[in-house]
Design an enzyme around this catalytic site. Structure first.
Site, PDB file in Angstrom:
ATOM      1  N   VAL A 297      44.335  57.080  44.864  1.00  0.00           N
ATOM      2  CA  VAL A 297      44.746  58.732  44.035  1.00  0.00           C
ATOM      3  C   VAL A 297      43.921  59.406  45.699  1.00  0.00           C
ATOM      4  CG1 VAL A 297      43.798  60.780  43.088  1.00  0.00           C
ATOM      5  CG2 VAL A 297      44.745  58.714  42.006  1.00  0.00           C
TER       6      VAL A 297
ATOM      7  N   ASP B  25      34.199  55.332  52.048  1.00  0.00           N
ATOM      8  CA  ASP B  25      34.625  54.388  50.442  1.00  0.00           C
ATOM      9  C   ASP B  25      34.315  53.267  51.552  1.00  0.00           C
ATOM     10  OD1 ASP B  25      36.171  52.335  49.326  1.00  0.00           O
ATOM     11  OD2 ASP B  25      37.582  53.743  48.346  1.00  0.00           O
TER      12      ASP B  25
ATOM     13  N   VAL C 171      38.442  64.425  40.066  1.00  0.00           N
ATOM     14  CA  VAL C 171      39.165  64.368  38.414  1.00  0.00           C
ATOM     15  C   VAL C 171      39.157  62.698  38.897  1.00  0.00           C
ATOM     16  CG1 VAL C 171      40.783  65.382  39.194  1.00  0.00           C
ATOM     17  CG2 VAL C 171      41.016  63.918  40.709  1.00  0.00           C
TER      18      VAL C 171
ATOM     19  N   ARG D  67      35.350  60.121  37.129  1.00  0.00           N
ATOM     20  CA  ARG D  67      35.281  60.500  36.069  1.00  0.00           C
ATOM     21  C   ARG D  67      34.063  61.388  35.884  1.00  0.00           C
ATOM     22  NH1 ARG D  67      39.179  58.783  33.887  1.00  0.00           N
ATOM     23  NH2 ARG D  67      39.821  56.587  33.199  1.00  0.00           N
TER      24      ARG D  67
ATOM     25  N   ASP E 121      37.748  67.945  35.574  1.00  0.00           N
ATOM     26  CA  ASP E 121      39.215  66.986  34.649  1.00  0.00           C
ATOM     27  C   ASP E 121      38.708  66.253  34.128  1.00  0.00           C
ATOM     28  OD1 ASP E 121      41.730  67.119  33.978  1.00  0.00           O
ATOM     29  OD2 ASP E 121      41.839  64.630  34.881  1.00  0.00           O
TER      30      ASP E 121
ATOM     31  N   GLU F  75      33.627  63.154  26.563  1.00  0.00           N
ATOM     32  CA  GLU F  75      34.910  63.555  26.054  1.00  0.00           C
ATOM     33  C   GLU F  75      35.920  63.865  24.832  1.00  0.00           C
ATOM     34  OE1 GLU F  75      38.136  61.806  29.030  1.00  0.00           O
ATOM     35  OE2 GLU F  75      36.527  62.666  30.892  1.00  0.00           O
TER      36      GLU F  75
ATOM     37  N   HIS G 135      41.248  66.161  30.585  1.00  0.00           N
ATOM     38  CA  HIS G 135      41.622  65.345  31.327  1.00  0.00           C
ATOM     39  C   HIS G 135      42.873  64.779  31.242  1.00  0.00           C
ATOM     40  CE1 HIS G 135      39.832  60.902  31.749  1.00  0.00           C
ATOM     41  NE2 HIS G 135      41.430  60.900  32.271  1.00  0.00           N
TER      42      HIS G 135
ATOM     43  N   GLY H 190      44.230  64.349  34.575  1.00  0.00           N
ATOM     44  CA  GLY H 190      44.885  64.276  35.849  1.00  0.00           C
ATOM     45  C   GLY H 190      46.351  63.398  35.689  1.00  0.00           C
ATOM     46  N   ALA H 191      45.983  62.171  34.279  1.00  0.00           N
ATOM     47  CA  ALA H 191      47.699  61.887  34.437  1.00  0.00           C
ATOM     48  C   ALA H 191      48.658  61.929  33.006  1.00  0.00           C
ATOM     49  CB  ALA H 191      47.084  60.320  33.589  1.00  0.00           C
TER      50      ALA H 191
HETATM   51  N1  NAD Z   1      41.745  62.462  35.922  1.00  0.00           N
HETATM   52  C1  NAD Z   1      42.970  61.635  35.389  1.00  0.00           C
HETATM   53  O1  NAD Z   1      43.014  61.683  34.492  1.00  0.00           O
HETATM   54  C2  NAD Z   1      42.627  60.393  36.800  1.00  0.00           C
HETATM   55  C3  NAD Z   1      44.216  60.023  37.054  1.00  0.00           C
HETATM   56  C4  NAD Z   1      43.664  58.727  37.062  1.00  0.00           C
HETATM   57  C5  NAD Z   1      42.771  57.783  37.853  1.00  0.00           C
HETATM   58  N2  NAD Z   1      41.654  58.377  37.816  1.00  0.00           N
HETATM   59  C6  NAD Z   1      40.214  58.122  38.299  1.00  0.00           C
HETATM   60  O2  NAD Z   1      39.586  57.955  38.587  1.00  0.00           O
HETATM   61  C7  NAD Z   1      39.716  56.967  39.742  1.00  0.00           C
HETATM   62  C8  NAD Z   1      40.452  56.051  41.573  1.00  0.00           C
HETATM   63  O3  NAD Z   1      41.520  55.430  40.260  1.00  0.00           O
HETATM   64  P1  NAD Z   1      42.230  55.043  41.360  1.00  0.00           P
HETATM   65  O4  NAD Z   1      43.499  55.063  41.085  1.00  0.00           O
HETATM   66  O5  NAD Z   1      42.678  56.035  43.508  1.00  0.00           O
HETATM   67  O6  NAD Z   1      41.637  53.732  42.493  1.00  0.00           O
HETATM   68  P2  NAD Z   1      41.242  53.039  42.921  1.00  0.00           P
HETATM   69  O7  NAD Z   1      40.226  51.490  43.187  1.00  0.00           O
HETATM   70  O8  NAD Z   1      42.970  52.808  43.851  1.00  0.00           O
HETATM   71  O9  NAD Z   1      40.573  54.006  43.966  1.00  0.00           O
HETATM   72  C9  NAD Z   1      39.188  53.875  43.669  1.00  0.00           C
HETATM   73  C10 NAD Z   1      38.404  53.823  45.203  1.00  0.00           C
HETATM   74  O10 NAD Z   1      37.304  54.212  45.538  1.00  0.00           O
HETATM   75  C11 NAD Z   1      36.429  53.198  46.036  1.00  0.00           C
HETATM   76  N3  NAD Z   1      34.888  53.004  45.425  1.00  0.00           N
HETATM   77  C12 NAD Z   1      33.981  52.031  45.069  1.00  0.00           C
HETATM   78  N4  NAD Z   1      32.641  52.094  44.976  1.00  0.00           N
HETATM   79  C13 NAD Z   1      32.755  53.019  45.622  1.00  0.00           C
HETATM   80  C14 NAD Z   1      31.566  54.220  46.029  1.00  0.00           C
HETATM   81  N5  NAD Z   1      30.214  53.531  45.379  1.00  0.00           N
HETATM   82  N6  NAD Z   1      31.766  55.106  46.976  1.00  0.00           N
HETATM   83  C15 NAD Z   1      32.742  55.405  47.518  1.00  0.00           C
HETATM   84  N7  NAD Z   1      34.432  54.542  47.243  1.00  0.00           N
HETATM   85  C16 NAD Z   1      34.221  53.599  46.170  1.00  0.00           C
HETATM   86  C17 NAD Z   1      37.341  51.327  46.008  1.00  0.00           C
HETATM   87  O11 NAD Z   1      37.049  50.598  47.756  1.00  0.00           O
HETATM   88  C18 NAD Z   1      37.884  52.521  45.685  1.00  0.00           C
HETATM   89  O12 NAD Z   1      39.159  52.447  47.049  1.00  0.00           O
HETATM   90  C19 NAD Z   1      40.314  56.112  38.834  1.00  0.00           C
HETATM   91  O13 NAD Z   1      38.703  54.848  38.764  1.00  0.00           O
HETATM   92  C20 NAD Z   1      39.690  56.332  37.204  1.00  0.00           C
HETATM   93  O14 NAD Z   1      38.265  56.712  36.712  1.00  0.00           O
HETATM   94  C21 NAD Z   1      41.297  59.700  36.832  1.00  0.00           C
HETATM   95  O1  3PG Z   2      41.980  56.184  34.275  1.00  0.00           O
HETATM   96  C1  3PG Z   2      43.180  57.278  34.237  1.00  0.00           C
HETATM   97  O2  3PG Z   2      44.334  57.043  34.732  1.00  0.00           O
HETATM   98  C2  3PG Z   2      42.888  58.517  33.768  1.00  0.00           C
HETATM   99  O3  3PG Z   2      41.782  59.257  33.693  1.00  0.00           O
HETATM  100  C3  3PG Z   2      43.821  59.178  33.193  1.00  0.00           C
HETATM  101  O4  3PG Z   2      44.077  58.216  32.045  1.00  0.00           O
HETATM  102  P1  3PG Z   2      44.132  58.835  29.995  1.00  0.00           P
HETATM  103  O5  3PG Z   2      45.740  58.015  30.116  1.00  0.00           O
HETATM  104  O6  3PG Z   2      43.583  58.309  29.403  1.00  0.00           O
HETATM  105  O7  3PG Z   2      44.429  60.371  30.230  1.00  0.00           O
END
Ligand code: NAD
Ligand code: 3PG
Length: 324
Positions: A122, A141, A200, A202, A226, A231, A250, A252-253
């Site tokens: 993301v 990162d 967006v 956690r 978000d 929650e 929430h 985002g997805a």
């Molecule tokens: N709001 C939503 O609906 C939504 C949707 C998708 C993902 N998310 C959240 O976003 C997060 C990221 O999703 P993603 O698909 O990019 O995951 P991802 O695993 O591709 O990316 C997460 C990144 O965070 C890095 N990371 C780990 N520890 C770290 C730290 N201490 N400091 C900085 N970076 C660090 C990892 O190296 C990795 O590159 C998910 O874990 C999820 O919680 C939320």
């Molecule tokens: O981690 C995720 O993929 C996002 O937070 C989306 O979660 P949800 O599908 O439960 O909305």
């Protein structure tokens, strides 16, 4: 299902598929013991699944890591633009009959520095889009390769440098013990006065009381959120009700395209995991002679379809199949 209903029914199923709203606790996993083999998280973050308890219960946990990436990145960009131009506040004011052009002067994005905290799937998609808006992108990162960032035109920097240099900070790291509340009084103190925060990822990566203090003091100009520690958040949450905070529940997805993709991705992952679980059952079945079991384990039983097929056969034919 309510948590109580889930507890009562979980033992009837081989696999459980959840989104972030369902907490797969030790209690749930214990209740599923004997039948439940796989937990599928239809999304990315697995912080709602007790991984230790799942491991102890012999239960595989799989997620859908890619299908909602773009949706989450687009939501991050939507919140960034919305916040910079006071869209939600101006919208609420106008609907309340107030035409307040002077009050809602925004800030421009072009030329501003955006720090991406967590340069994974993301985060890197947000970076790509922010470059298109003319922003200077830096990222932190600890595990991301520098060439991946360079290819997008972003610079990888330390945590301290990222938060100190940024005009906007967008959070994209997972919630883990190491990232819990990393945005707190101390880190807000090191940011520029008037910084803008987008989350967006956690809610738990931010100390929400500290964010309220930073908003009240003007250290943080605005935040767009978000996700929340709890929650849904309390109806009287100071953070949610803060005039300089834009919130979404929430989402985002939550696009049509992402949810279709996630559904397919998690179905495939759970199917694969169930086949793997069946393979393990087949290999460990009492009628499989020890030397055959050893041979299969040496082969790592990587062909799950083959092994699952074996498990569906009766004792003697299973034995013959194992021999051959
Ligand atoms: N709001 C939503 O609906 C939504 C949707 C998708 C993902 N998310 C959240 O976003 C997060 C990221 O999703 P993603 O698909 O990019 O995951 P991802 O695993 O591709 O990316 C997460 C990144 O965070 C890095 N990371 C780990 N520890 C770290 C730290 N201490 N400091 C900085 N970076 C660090 C990892 O190296 C990795 O590159 C998910 O874990 C999820 O919680 C939320
Ligand atoms: O981690 C995720 O993929 C996002 O937070 C989306 O979660 P949800 O599908 O439960 O909305």
């Amino acid at each position: 299902m309510s948590p109580a209903e889930l507890l009562a029914k979980v033992a009837q199923f081989d696999a459980l598929i959840v989104r972030s709203g369902t907490k797969v606790t030790r209690e749930v996993l214990e209740a599923g013991r004997g039948r439940l083999r796989v937990v599928g998280r239809a999304g990315v973050g697995i912080d709602n699944v007790d991984l230790q308890a799942a491991t102890e219960a012999g239960c595989l946990v799989v997620n859908a890591p890619t299908a909602n990436t773009v949706a989450a990145a687009e939501h991050g960009i939507a919140l960034l633009a919305c916040m910079a131009r006071n869209v939600s506040q101006a919208d609420a004011a106008l609907k309340a009959g107030k035409w307040q052009r002077a009050k809602y002067v925004g800030v421009s994005l072009v030329g501003k520095t955006l720090a991406i905290m967590g340069f994974g799937k993301v985060g890197s998609e947000v970076a790509r889009r922010a470059k298109g808006l003319g922003m200077h992108v830096i990222a932190h990162d600890p595990y991301a390769p520098a060439d991946k960032a360079r290819a997008i035109g972003a610079e990888l920097v330390s945590f301290e440098e990222a938060i100190a240099k940024a005009d906007f900070i967008s959070l994209h790291m997972p919630l883990t013990p190491a990232t819990s509340k990393v945005f707190n009084d101390e880190s807000f103190g090191k940011m520029k006065t008037g910084v803008w925060i987008i989350n967006v990822a956690r809610g738990g990566v931010i100390d929400e009381d500290a964010l309220v203090r930073a908003l009240d003091s003007g250290k943080v100009a605005q935040a767009a959120l978000d996700v929340f520690t709890v929650e849904p958040p309390a109806k009287d949450s100071k953070l949610v009700l803060h005039e300089n905070v834009t919130v979404t529940p929430h989402l985002g997805a939550s696009t049509v395209e992402a949810q279709e993709g996630v559904a397919i991705e998690i179905a495939e992952a759970v199917g694969g995991a169930l086949r793997g679980a069946l393979a393990a059952t087949a290999v460990n079945a009492p009628m499989v002679p020890a030397e055959v079991r050893t041979k299969l384990l040496e082969m790592s039983v990587i062909d799950c379809d083959y092994a699952a097929n074996l498990s569906s056969k009766s004792g003697s034919s299973l034995y013959r199949s194992c021999q051959s």
